[in-house]
Design a protein around this motif. Structure first.
Motif, PDB file in Angstrom:
ATOM      1  N   LEU A   1       0.834  -1.198   0.000  1.00  0.00           N
ATOM      2  CA  LEU A   1       0.000   0.000   0.000  1.00  0.00           C
ATOM      3  C   LEU A   1       0.870   1.249   0.000  1.00  0.00           C
ATOM      4  CD1 LEU A   1      -2.782  -0.902   2.598  1.00  0.00           C
ATOM      5  CD2 LEU A   1      -3.078  -0.657   0.138  1.00  0.00           C
ATOM      6  N   THR A   2       0.485   2.244  -0.802  1.00  0.00           N
ATOM      7  CA  THR A   2       1.105   3.565  -0.776  1.00  0.00           C
ATOM      8  C   THR A   2      -0.013   4.599  -0.697  1.00  0.00           C
ATOM      9  OG1 THR A   2       1.144   3.635  -3.202  1.00  0.00           O
ATOM     10  CG2 THR A   2       3.133   2.848  -2.074  1.00  0.00           C
ATOM     11  N   ILE A   3       0.217   5.678   0.066  1.00  0.00           N
ATOM     12  CA  ILE A   3      -0.822   6.677   0.302  1.00  0.00           C
ATOM     13  C   ILE A   3      -0.248   8.074   0.125  1.00  0.00           C
ATOM     14  CG2 ILE A   3      -0.391   6.744   2.790  1.00  0.00           C
ATOM     15  CD1 ILE A   3      -3.430   7.188   3.144  1.00  0.00           C
ATOM     16  N   SER A   4      -1.076   8.963  -0.406  1.00  0.00           N
ATOM     17  CA  SER A   4      -0.739  10.384  -0.513  1.00  0.00           C
ATOM     18  C   SER A   4      -2.000  11.190  -0.229  1.00  0.00           C
ATOM     19  CB  SER A   4      -0.188  10.714  -1.903  1.00  0.00           C
ATOM     20  OG  SER A   4      -1.153  10.429  -2.901  1.00  0.00           O
ATOM     21  N   CYS A   5      -1.874  12.232   0.598  1.00  0.00           N
ATOM     22  CA  CYS A   5      -3.047  13.004   1.034  1.00  0.00           C
ATOM     23  C   CYS A   5      -2.852  14.495   0.779  1.00  0.00           C
ATOM     24  CB  CYS A   5      -3.312  12.775   2.519  1.00  0.00           C
ATOM     25  SG  CYS A   5      -3.753  11.070   2.938  1.00  0.00           S
TER      26      CYS A   5
END
Length: 283
Positions: free
Chosen positions: A142-146
């Motif tokens: 999983l990779t996340i950017s907000c």
């Protein structure tokens, strides 16, 4: 009318004879083969499998052929020399009529036949074996950017077979969590036939509470990831960090003050004049 009726009867008789001849011709070769129910075996890419063909232990094998349709794979003949090329990743145990296949690939999946003839009879025994080769997907990452209240999350998993759909799992209060699928990609490697899959989703945290999300594919699940953390959580974390920093600074200042006092005390003792009365002459 009589001539027409006679001609009709002659045609019917001729057709019936031809049908009987055809049925007899097709059935004759089949009568010399004994078929056994298909056997199912499983293997994994890169692993090994063993094909165990049923053998009558009370009889002597004349020949054993292991093949895939019309393609010869491996085997032996006690009376003749086999000139057909054998698969390099197979090995046959003559006494047991078993075949070991190594370095499995997805392309090895399919139907195989064990063909055996014994000295005691002229008919051949045929056993169908179906091999199903699979491959486990890698653990999804999983990779996340907000940005502000919106986050994008991407899940990827590689090297699986057969093709399996990627799933998203949301835990916690997700009633106000708005999820939008942005992209889904499923690609097969032309050489290995293994699948690589990925999916990107967007989360709107404006009305949602803290949730935990993961993705899964082919029975393998990623780590849980916390999303939509409320602001008061961030305030608590910030206050905790500040308190720890202030406490650390206070401890350092206290240590420095204590050391300064100790140094002043030691220097005052060293600078104090010696009383002449305390000096005693040496004898």
């Amino acid at each position: 009318m009589i001539l027409i009726w006679a001609a009709t009867q002659f045609i019917k008789t001729s057709v019936q004879r031809r049908l009987l001849t055809l049925i007899f011709t097709v059935s004759l070769p089949l009568a010399h083969q004994e078929s056994v129910a298909q056997i199912q075996i499983r293997g994994e890419v890169g692993g090994n499998v063993t094909f165990r063909c049923p053998v009558d232990r009370h009889k002597t094998i004349t020949f054993f052929y292991f093949q895939r349709g019309d393609e010869f794979i491996n085997g032996f003949h006690t009376l003749k020399r086999i000139t057909q090329e054998k698969w390099e990743n197979t090995r046959v145990e003559n006494s047991k009529a078993t075949v070991q296949m190594t370095r499995l690939k997805v392309s090895h999946s399919g139907d195989y036949q064990c063909v055996i003839q014994y000295k005691e009879r002229s008919s051949t025994s045929v056993t169908d074996i179906h091999l199903n080769v699979t491959a486990n997907y890698s653990k999804p990452a999983l990779t996340i950017s907000c940005q502000a209240n919106r986050c994008q999350l991407t899940c990827t998993a590689n090297g699986g077979y057969p093709q399996t759909k990627l799933k998203w799992n949301v835990l916690g209060n997700s009633s106000g969590l708005k999820v939008k699928i942005l992209n889904v990609s499923e690609e097969s490697d032309p050489n290995t036939m293994l699948y690589n899959t990925s999916s990107t989703v967007s989360f709107n945290c404006s009305y949602g509470e803290e949730s935990f999300i993961s993705c899964s594919v082919g029975g393998t699940t990623s780590e849980l990831l916390s999303i939509c953390v409320p602001n008061y959580h961030n305030a608590i974390v910030t206050a905790t960090i500040c308190s720890v920093v202030l406490l650390f600074i206070a401890i350092i200042l206290a240590v420095l003050i204590w050391k300064c006092k100790q140094q002043k005390k030691n220097s005052s003792h060293m600078n104090k004049a010696v009383d002449p009365k305390e000096i005693r002459p040496l004898k």
